[in-house]
Design a protein around this motif. Structure first.
Motif, short mmCIF file in Angstrom:
data_model
loop_
_atom_site.label_atom_id
_atom_site.label_comp_id
_atom_site.label_asym_id
_atom_site.label_seq_id
_atom_site.Cartn_x
_atom_site.Cartn_y
_atom_site.Cartn_z
N TYR A 311 -43.09 67.98 -65.09
CA TYR A 311 -43.66 68.54 -66.31
C TYR A 311 -43.76 70.06 -66.31
O TYR A 311 -43.96 70.67 -67.36
CB TYR A 311 -45.07 67.96 -66.55
CG TYR A 311 -46.14 68.75 -65.85
CD1 TYR A 311 -47.04 69.54 -66.57
CD2 TYR A 311 -46.23 68.76 -64.46
CE1 TYR A 311 -47.99 70.30 -65.92
CE2 TYR A 311 -47.18 69.51 -63.82
CZ TYR A 311 -48.06 70.27 -64.55
OH TYR A 311 -49.00 71.03 -63.90
N CYS A 312 -43.62 70.72 -65.17
CA CYS A 312 -43.80 72.17 -65.13
C CYS A 312 -43.05 72.75 -63.95
O CYS A 312 -43.58 72.79 -62.85
CB CYS A 312 -45.29 72.51 -65.03
SG CYS A 312 -45.61 74.26 -64.74
N ASN A 313 -41.80 73.16 -64.19
CA ASN A 313 -41.01 73.70 -63.07
C ASN A 313 -41.08 75.21 -63.02
O ASN A 313 -40.08 75.89 -62.85
CB ASN A 313 -39.56 73.22 -63.16
CG ASN A 313 -38.81 73.84 -64.34
OD1 ASN A 313 -39.42 74.30 -65.30
ND2 ASN A 313 -37.49 73.83 -64.27
N ARG A 314 -42.26 75.75 -63.15
CA ARG A 314 -42.43 77.21 -63.17
C ARG A 314 -42.62 77.80 -61.77
O ARG A 314 -43.22 78.86 -61.63
CB ARG A 314 -43.59 77.58 -64.09
CG ARG A 314 -43.33 77.27 -65.56
CD ARG A 314 -44.46 77.81 -66.43
NE ARG A 314 -44.25 77.53 -67.83
CZ ARG A 314 -44.70 76.45 -68.47
NH1 ARG A 314 -45.39 75.53 -67.79
NH2 ARG A 314 -44.48 76.28 -69.75
N TYR A 315 -42.10 77.13 -60.77
CA TYR A 315 -42.11 77.69 -59.41
C TYR A 315 -40.79 78.37 -59.11
O TYR A 315 -40.38 78.49 -57.96
CB TYR A 315 -42.39 76.59 -58.38
CG TYR A 315 -41.63 75.31 -58.61
CD1 TYR A 315 -40.33 75.14 -58.15
CD2 TYR A 315 -42.21 74.27 -59.34
CE1 TYR A 315 -39.63 73.98 -58.38
CE2 TYR A 315 -41.51 73.10 -59.58
CZ TYR A 315 -40.23 72.97 -59.11
OH TYR A 315 -39.53 71.81 -59.34
N ARG A 316 -40.10 78.82 -60.14
CA ARG A 316 -38.86 79.58 -60.01
C ARG A 316 -39.15 81.07 -60.18
O ARG A 316 -40.11 81.44 -60.88
CB ARG A 316 -37.86 79.14 -61.09
CG ARG A 316 -37.45 77.67 -61.01
CD ARG A 316 -36.76 77.21 -62.29
NE ARG A 316 -37.69 77.16 -63.41
CZ ARG A 316 -37.74 78.04 -64.40
NH1 ARG A 316 -36.89 79.06 -64.43
NH2 ARG A 316 -38.61 77.91 -65.39
N VAL A 317 -38.34 81.94 -59.61
CA VAL A 317 -38.62 83.36 -59.70
C VAL A 317 -38.47 83.91 -61.11
O VAL A 317 -39.05 84.94 -61.45
CB VAL A 317 -37.76 84.19 -58.72
CG1 VAL A 317 -38.23 84.00 -57.30
CG2 VAL A 317 -36.28 83.84 -58.83
N ALA A 318 -37.70 83.22 -61.96
CA ALA A 318 -37.54 83.68 -63.34
C ALA A 318 -38.63 83.18 -64.27
O ALA A 318 -38.77 83.68 -65.40
CB ALA A 318 -36.18 83.24 -63.89
N ALA A 319 -39.42 82.21 -63.83
CA ALA A 319 -40.39 81.57 -64.71
C ALA A 319 -41.50 82.51 -65.13
O ALA A 319 -42.00 83.31 -64.33
CB ALA A 319 -40.97 80.33 -64.04
N ARG A 320 -41.91 82.38 -66.39
CA ARG A 320 -42.98 83.20 -66.94
C ARG A 320 -44.08 82.29 -67.46
O ARG A 320 -43.84 81.17 -67.89
CB ARG A 320 -42.49 84.06 -68.11
CG ARG A 320 -41.21 84.80 -67.90
CD ARG A 320 -40.78 85.50 -69.17
NE ARG A 320 -41.63 86.66 -69.48
CZ ARG A 320 -41.91 87.09 -70.71
NH1 ARG A 320 -41.44 86.43 -71.76
NH2 ARG A 320 -42.66 88.16 -70.89
N SER A 321 -45.29 82.79 -67.45
CA SER A 321 -46.39 82.12 -68.12
C SER A 321 -47.43 83.18 -68.47
O SER A 321 -47.23 84.37 -68.20
CB SER A 321 -47.00 81.02 -67.25
OG SER A 321 -47.83 80.19 -68.03
N SER A 322 -48.54 82.75 -69.06
CA SER A 322 -49.54 83.72 -69.47
C SER A 322 -50.90 83.08 -69.58
O SER A 322 -51.04 81.85 -69.62
CB SER A 322 -49.17 84.35 -70.82
OG SER A 322 -49.24 83.37 -71.86
#
Length: 341
Positions: A311-322
């Protein structure tokens, strides 16, 4: 991946694997904030590594990101040389700051923060219930940087773990005292890549090279079952995993890290439209009324121990969140930077 299961969450809720924005830390727009009274420390480069001047391709080169996060288009960014912490700020370091200044964090001022449901250490009366839109988060009275799971927890055995339950404003206060600053989003990504341009992770494109875990993320069935294959339900020590080629530890997984920039989903598109490589970018503040800085969304990078490909593959170096500048949770920390001059 082009859609985010959390996109249907209410506007008051942050991205699913992040802290619920503004929910667990009360209201925005409080002024003055105690960060304003923190003395400016002398410039310090302790614990930092030098990133040489150069350019890199910023953004998602693999089509892995969520459309709403604005990870594309990939664009060339040129950065001056700078310094950045080799590791996230620890509980021990933050304790030294608090002892020296008497600083009170946003979570402490509000009396509660967001804790992952399997990590809660609090009596029933202190668990105020699930957060709307992200039911794996609990609003817990007495949860703060000293008590990451709630009032029955402590950091006694977590001195070398990243400090959590710190807002963007708290991070700014620490940086001011330490003679440092938060990294820009572009500085963070270049440093996190360790020189591997366009790679998914700080070590390459494969998540588990040679079958080994290289970062602290969720294993199992989120959000109920963590098989603990990497040994960590929540945070790991800040040097738990092998550093990247620049010498930075844990730039993906473990905890989200605040950056200086405001968050704009169109930021990359605007830069790419300009054509030439962008020099030392910093997203503009926009129109912020005095005393309302808390409601401005700020960039977070790196993912956390809760990220999982389901559900959340934001463990990549390009991933952004806020998240909003006053928000805190048990999976948000930071590292510091400095000009190289």
């Amino acid at each position: 991946m082009t859609s985010d299961p959390a996109s249907a969450a209410p506007a008051s809720v942050g991205t699913a694997c992040c802290a619920p924005a503004g929910t667990a830390t009360g209201t925005t727009g409080r002024s003055p904030h105690p960060a304003e009274a923190v003395p400016q420390g002398a410039r310090s480069t302790r614990g930092q590594v030098r990133i040489p001047a150069g350019s890199f391709a910023m953004g998602d080169s693999h089509g892995d990101g969520y459309l709403g996060d604005g990870e594309t288009p990939v664009h060339q960014v040129e950065l001056s040389a700078y310094l950045i912490d080799a590791k996230a700020v620890t509980n021990a370091q933050f304790a030294a700051f608090v002892k020296a200044t008497g600083y009170v964090t946003d979570a402490e001022r509000d009396g509660l923060s967001a804790v992952f449901h399997l990590a809660v250490e609090a009596g029933p009366a202190d668990v105020l219930g699930p957060v709307a839109g992200t039911p794996w988060w609990r609003a817990v009275r007495g949860a703060d940087w000293r008590h990451p799971g709630g009032p029955r927890s402590s950091t006694t055995d977590l001195q070398n773990h990243p400090v959590v339950h710190v807002s963007w404003r708290d991070a700014q206060a620490y940086c001011r005292w330490a003679g440092k600053r938060l990294p820009t989003e572009a500085e963070w990504e270049r440093a996190a890549r360790g020189g591997l341009d366009r790679a998914r992770y700080p070590w390459g494109d494969e998540l588990h090279p040679k079958g080994r875990w290289r970062c602290n993320i969720w294993q199992g069935r989120f959000p109920e079952v963590n098989t603990l294959e990497d040994g960590h339900l929540t945070t790991a020590p800040v040097t738990a995993y092998q550093p990247n080629a620049f010498g930075l530890h844990n730039t993906v997984g473990n905890v989200w890290e605040w950056c200086q920039d405001t968050f704009r989903p169109t930021e990359y598109a605007d830069r790419a439209a300009a054509g030439d490589p962008v020099l030392d970018p910093l997203a503009p503040e926009g129109d912020v009324a005095p005393g309302e800085e808390g409601g401005v969304p700020r960039v977070m990078r790196g993912g956390s121990y809760l990220c999982h490909d389901s559900y959340c593959n934001r463990y990549r170096v390009a991933a952004r969140s806020s998240n909003t500048a006053e928000s805190s949770a048990g999976n948000i920390g930071f590292r510091c930077a400095n000009d190289a001059g």
